[in-house]
Structures are given as C-alpha cells and as structure tokens.
Design an enzyme around this catalytic site. Structure first.
Site, PDB file in Angstrom:
ATOM      1  N   LYS A   1     -11.506  -7.521   6.500  1.00 40.58           N
ATOM      2  CA  LYS A   1     -10.815  -6.703   7.498  1.00 40.58           C
ATOM      3  C   LYS A   1     -11.833  -5.267   7.762  1.00 40.58           C
ATOM      4  O   LYS A   1     -12.120  -4.897   6.712  1.00 40.58           O
ATOM      5  CB  LYS A   1      -9.559  -6.299   6.809  1.00 40.58           C
ATOM      6  CG  LYS A   1      -8.804  -5.216   7.549  1.00 40.58           C
ATOM      7  CD  LYS A   1      -7.669  -4.583   7.038  1.00 40.58           C
ATOM      8  CE  LYS A   1      -6.983  -3.635   7.776  1.00 40.58           C
ATOM      9  NZ  LYS A   1      -6.086  -2.775   7.274  1.00 40.58           N
TER      10      LYS A   1
ATOM     11  N   SER B   1      -5.933  -3.232  14.520  1.00 37.05           N
ATOM     12  CA  SER B   1      -5.517  -2.658  15.671  1.00 37.05           C
ATOM     13  C   SER B   1      -6.486  -2.097  16.882  1.00 37.05           C
ATOM     14  O   SER B   1      -6.263  -2.164  18.202  1.00 37.05           O
ATOM     15  CB  SER B   1      -4.671  -1.252  15.192  1.00 37.05           C
ATOM     16  OG  SER B   1      -5.643  -0.190  14.378  1.00 37.05           O
TER      17      SER B   1
ATOM     18  N   GLU C   1     -16.419  -7.782  -4.439  1.00 35.67           N
ATOM     19  CA  GLU C   1     -15.154  -7.650  -4.369  1.00 35.67           C
ATOM     20  C   GLU C   1     -14.169  -8.868  -4.441  1.00 35.67           C
ATOM     21  O   GLU C   1     -13.326  -9.032  -5.131  1.00 35.67           O
ATOM     22  CB  GLU C   1     -14.751  -6.992  -3.093  1.00 35.67           C
ATOM     23  CG  GLU C   1     -15.104  -5.457  -2.850  1.00 35.67           C
ATOM     24  CD  GLU C   1     -14.029  -4.573  -3.778  1.00 35.67           C
ATOM     25  OE1 GLU C   1     -12.969  -4.989  -4.389  1.00 35.67           O
ATOM     26  OE2 GLU C   1     -14.215  -3.270  -3.775  1.00 35.67           O
TER      27      GLU C   1
ATOM     28  N   CYS D   1      -0.023   4.287   1.790  1.00 42.76           N
ATOM     29  CA  CYS D   1      -0.338   5.393   2.648  1.00 42.76           C
ATOM     30  C   CYS D   1       0.553   5.571   3.538  1.00 42.76           C
ATOM     31  O   CYS D   1       0.836   6.621   4.151  1.00 42.76           O
ATOM     32  CB  CYS D   1      -1.534   4.692   3.460  1.00 42.76           C
ATOM     33  SG  CYS D   1      -1.664   3.442   4.179  1.00 42.76           S
TER      34      CYS D   1
ATOM     35  N   CYS E   1      -3.991   6.025   0.028  1.00 42.13           N
ATOM     36  CA  CYS E   1      -3.303   4.904  -0.391  1.00 42.13           C
ATOM     37  C   CYS E   1      -2.944   4.540  -1.866  1.00 42.13           C
ATOM     38  O   CYS E   1      -2.625   3.879  -2.377  1.00 42.13           O
ATOM     39  CB  CYS E   1      -4.513   3.978  -0.093  1.00 42.13           C
ATOM     40  SG  CYS E   1      -4.788   3.501   1.703  1.00 42.13           S
TER      41      CYS E   1
ATOM     42  N   TYR F   1      -2.415  -8.697  16.453  1.00 39.11           N
ATOM     43  CA  TYR F   1      -1.551  -8.289  17.354  1.00 39.11           C
ATOM     44  C   TYR F   1      -1.429  -9.096  18.646  1.00 39.11           C
ATOM     45  O   TYR F   1      -0.343  -8.923  19.537  1.00 39.11           O
ATOM     46  CB  TYR F   1      -1.709  -6.827  17.686  1.00 39.11           C
ATOM     47  CG  TYR F   1      -1.993  -6.040  16.302  1.00 39.11           C
ATOM     48  CD1 TYR F   1      -0.724  -5.382  15.736  1.00 39.11           C
ATOM     49  CD2 TYR F   1      -3.190  -5.660  15.805  1.00 39.11           C
ATOM     50  CE1 TYR F   1      -0.898  -4.721  14.444  1.00 39.11           C
ATOM     51  CE2 TYR F   1      -3.231  -4.899  14.405  1.00 39.11           C
ATOM     52  CZ  TYR F   1      -2.263  -4.694  13.938  1.00 39.11           C
ATOM     53  OH  TYR F   1      -2.115  -3.869  12.720  1.00 39.11           O
TER      54      TYR F   1
ATOM     55  N   CYS G   1       0.892  -1.346   0.084  1.00 43.35           N
ATOM     56  CA  CYS G   1      -0.235   0.026   0.025  1.00 43.35           C
ATOM     57  C   CYS G   1       0.823   1.426  -0.065  1.00 43.35           C
ATOM     58  O   CYS G   1       2.058   1.126   0.437  1.00 43.35           O
ATOM     59  CB  CYS G   1      -0.976   0.120   1.204  1.00 43.35           C
ATOM     60  SG  CYS G   1      -2.160   1.165   1.151  1.00 43.35           S
TER      61      CYS G   1
ATOM     62  N   ARG H   1     -10.744   7.677   3.739  1.00 40.82           N
ATOM     63  CA  ARG H   1     -10.783   6.596   3.053  1.00 40.82           C
ATOM     64  C   ARG H   1     -12.063   6.098   2.597  1.00 40.82           C
ATOM     65  O   ARG H   1     -12.033   4.919   1.791  1.00 40.82           O
ATOM     66  CB  ARG H   1      -9.979   5.578   3.808  1.00 40.82           C
ATOM     67  CG  ARG H   1      -8.427   5.874   4.023  1.00 40.82           C
ATOM     68  CD  ARG H   1      -7.521   4.799   4.059  1.00 40.82           C
ATOM     69  NE  ARG H   1      -6.423   4.959   5.074  1.00 40.82           N
ATOM     70  CZ  ARG H   1      -5.494   5.742   4.976  1.00 40.82           C
ATOM     71  NH1 ARG H   1      -5.318   6.637   3.938  1.00 40.82           N
ATOM     72  NH2 ARG H   1      -4.658   5.459   5.881  1.00 40.82           N
TER      73      ARG H   1
ATOM     74  N   LYS I   1     -12.235  -4.949   2.376  1.00 40.64           N
ATOM     75  CA  LYS I   1     -11.662  -3.964   3.369  1.00 40.64           C
ATOM     76  C   LYS I   1     -12.725  -2.855   3.643  1.00 40.64           C
ATOM     77  O   LYS I   1     -12.790  -2.037   2.684  1.00 40.64           O
ATOM     78  CB  LYS I   1     -10.215  -3.728   3.021  1.00 40.64           C
ATOM     79  CG  LYS I   1      -9.777  -2.736   4.184  1.00 40.64           C
ATOM     80  CD  LYS I   1      -8.225  -2.397   3.651  1.00 40.64           C
ATOM     81  CE  LYS I   1      -7.910  -1.358   4.515  1.00 40.64           C
ATOM     82  NZ  LYS I   1      -6.277  -0.968   4.199  1.00 40.64           N
TER      83      LYS I   1
ATOM     84  N   ARG J   1      -2.755   3.708  12.548  1.00 47.83           N
ATOM     85  CA  ARG J   1      -2.396   4.908  11.929  1.00 47.83           C
ATOM     86  C   ARG J   1      -1.550   5.749  12.784  1.00 47.83           C
ATOM     87  O   ARG J   1      -0.433   6.458  12.388  1.00 47.83           O
ATOM     88  CB  ARG J   1      -3.565   5.807  11.358  1.00 47.83           C
ATOM     89  CG  ARG J   1      -4.400   5.122  10.527  1.00 47.83           C
ATOM     90  CD  ARG J   1      -5.633   5.830   9.674  1.00 47.83           C
ATOM     91  NE  ARG J   1      -6.502   4.837   8.938  1.00 47.83           N
ATOM     92  CZ  ARG J   1      -7.326   5.255   8.511  1.00 47.83           C
ATOM     93  NH1 ARG J   1      -8.162   6.370   8.977  1.00 47.83           N
ATOM     94  NH2 ARG J   1      -8.267   4.328   7.675  1.00 47.83           N
TER      95      ARG J   1
END
Ligand code: PBG
Length: 335
Positions: free
Chosen positions: A252, A278, A237, A122, A130, A317, A120, A221, A199, A209
């Site tokens: 996601k 996150s 998609e 971004c 992005c 994570y 990406c 976005r 996404k 971010r």
C-alpha cells in the site's frame, strides 16, 4: 531463404482476438470496497475529496453492503468514525464501538459478503496517530509495545462481532503476532489476518484522512510507516509478518509500488493484496471531472496493472463503479 515474419499485431485485430489472448483478467470477486461508518441514523455525509463516497451510518452502510454484494464484489473493508476520540483510541477496541456495531448489522443482513475490519487506532485517537504516545514535546513518539495489546483487543472485538478478516494497518512491529495470539487464545484460530505489511508513508492517503477524520494533529507517520525509497525493507516486513502468522500480505499504496507487489509475489508466493488508495482514486476522479481523461478507462487500466503486477486482491474505491463493467464474479462456475 525466407523466414516467417513475427507479427504481433495479428492478435490485436478484433475485440474477440484480443480477448482470446488476454493475460490478465479482472473479476468483481477480486475487489474489496472500503466503507466509512459513523454514528447516527440515515446519515450519508459526502466526502468532498472522494466523489461517490460518503460517511454512512450503520443503516445506510447495510444498504450499501447489500448493493455491493449484489455486484459480486469480493468484500467490504470497514473504517470507523467514533463518537468521541481520546488519547488511547478506546472506541477502536470497544465491543460496542462503531465498527463492531456495523459488523453485526451487515453480518445479519448480508450473510454471504466477506467482511474485513481494518485494525488501527488513528481514527480513534485525539492526536490522530496509529498508536499510543509516549514522551514530551519534540520527543513525542508512538509507543510500539504499549500499542500492541490495544490492537489485539480491537482485532478480537471485530472478529467477535462478525469480521471474516482482520487487517492491521498501524505498522507497529510485532502486531501480527500479538493479534494472532489474542485470537487463538479466544478460540478464534480460524480468523485470518491480512497484514498491511509494506505500508509506505505516502502523500496519497490525503483524501482518506478527510474521509476517516484521521489526520495526525502533529508530526507525521514517517516514524512507523515505510520510507518510499525502500524495497528490500519491504521484503523484510513481509517475511516478518508471515513468520508471525499473516495469511495474506498487503502492499500500500498500489500504483507507485507495483515493483514491490511483483517482488512480494515472486519471492513469497503467498496471497497478495494491494490497496489502491484514496489519492489514486481522487486523482482520476478529479481529472475525469475536468474532462482531462476518461475516468472509467483510467480506472480499469489501473486495476488491471495492479493485477498484472501480481496482486490477487485489490482494495479499491472504484469497486462499485467498475464491477458492473466486468464479468459475472461470484456467479461464475468453478470446477
Ligand atoms: C489507517 C489507514 C490509512 C489508510 C488505510 N488505513 C491512513 C493512514 O495510514 O494515514 C489509507 C487508505 C487510503 O488512503 O485510501 N492507518
């Protein structure tokens, strides 16, 4: 006449009985750990909103990757923090950018670990979008077709630096096809593409971010990521990305979109990844810090639910923290 009574509690009586009838399992090998790599040496810059995570210089990322591999975790996915940002995100597709450097170092030091590279722009653009921008003032938008060749260059640079998997997360139309062609033309037809197919434009990316220093400097976005209200569109998609050559598709975020994970798995029967993002991590961490819930149990329950919904692979994570609580991972005997 008496009928036998169905009693569902019989198999709940002991841990051993519960283990016997357990439908969904979690294995360290199903988890992928995100890493944020930055320039410098001996850098470990903690990410405030994501306790336990830090921006790591390449030498530190190598150590982290080795620790992750020793836990049997299925892989790492790399995100880069460049030395300099510009309008087109050029460090993102430079062969000498931070991610190719980290890939080469980790590939050499931890040969068996599966290396994913997020693709990406971004993190690398000064405006934080992005792709490359077109138009002026209020009419500014991301130029889909001008972005495609840059993403393809980035994916190729990462594959050449040692990535086992490239994972485009930009949500431009046609990027999977563009990346597939670029890889094939360069003799990299063996490199798989995991596309972030469904996404969503999500509030749950907030802490990322900060971690990747990639917040859009203006606007948001919503012009390229999906509207959270839409499910049928996610199927379109996924269908398009598969047609263009995606080998695995991703949904996601994960927890707010379990229905989408389930629909993708049932409809397409392909390998499905889910990104436990996150915000999903930080919410649990914050509540656990306050003593409002048991963080470990909440994490295990979240990950198990994502697997139950149909995900084969989970980017999370929690990987490093949760893997030691699970079974033996890669060490497991297979037929
Ligand atoms: C880059 C990218 C993002 C995430 C993964 N790849 C951020 C975004 O789209 O803003 C988010 C991951 C997370 O929140 O953990 N496009």
């Amino acid at each position: 006449m008496t009928f036998p009574t169905t009693r569902l509690r019989r198999f709940r009586a002991t841990p051993a009985l519960r283990a016997l009838v357990r439908e969904t399992t979690l294995d360290p090998g199903d988890l992928v750990a995100p890493l944020f790599v930055c320039h410098g040496e001996k850098v470990r810059r903690p990410i405030g909103s994501m306790p336990g995570h830090a921006q790591l210089s390449v030498d530190e990322a190598v150590k982290e990757a080795a620790a992750i591999a020793s836990l049997g975790i299925g892989g790492v996915i790399l995100f880069g923090i460049p030395a300099k940002k510009d309008a087109v995100g050029s460090e993102g597709y430079s062969k000498d950018g931070i991610v190719p450097r980290a890939l080469r170092a980790i590939r050499a030091a931890v040969p068996g670990l599966v290396l994913w590279a997020d693709v990406c722009l971004c993190e690398y653009t000064d405006h934080g979008h992005c792709g490359v921008l077109t138009g002026e003032g209020a009419a500014t938008r991301v130029d889909n077709d001008k972005t495609l060749p840059l993403l393809a260059r980035a994916a190729l640079a990462y594959a050449e630096a040692g990535a086992d998997i490239v994972a485009p997360s930009d949500m431009m139309d046609g990027r999977v096809g563009a990346i597939r062609r670029a890889l094939d033309e360069a003799g990299r037809s063996e490199t798989p593409i995991v596309s972030y197919a469904a996404k969503y434009a999500s509030a749950f990316y907030g802490p990322f971010r900060e971690a990747a220093e990639s917040a859009p400097q203006h606007g948001d976005r919503r012009g390229y990521q999906m509207d959270p209200s839409n499910g049928d569109e996610a199927m379109r998609e996924v269908a398009l990305d598969l047609e263009e050559g995606a080998d695995m598709v991703m949904v996601k975020p994960a927890l707010p979109y379990l229905d989408i994970i389930r629909r993708v798995k049932e409809r397409f029967g392909v390998p499905v990844a889910a990104y436990n993002v996150s915000g999903e991590y930080s919410m649990i961490k914050a509540a656990a810090e306050k003593g409002w819930l048991d963080g470990e149990r909440a994490a295990l329950e979240s990950l198990t639910s994502i697997r139950r919904a149909g995900a084969d692979v989970i980017i999370t994570y929690f990987a490093k923290e949760i893997a030691p609580l699970l079974g033996p991972g890669l060490g497991k005997r297979t037929p």
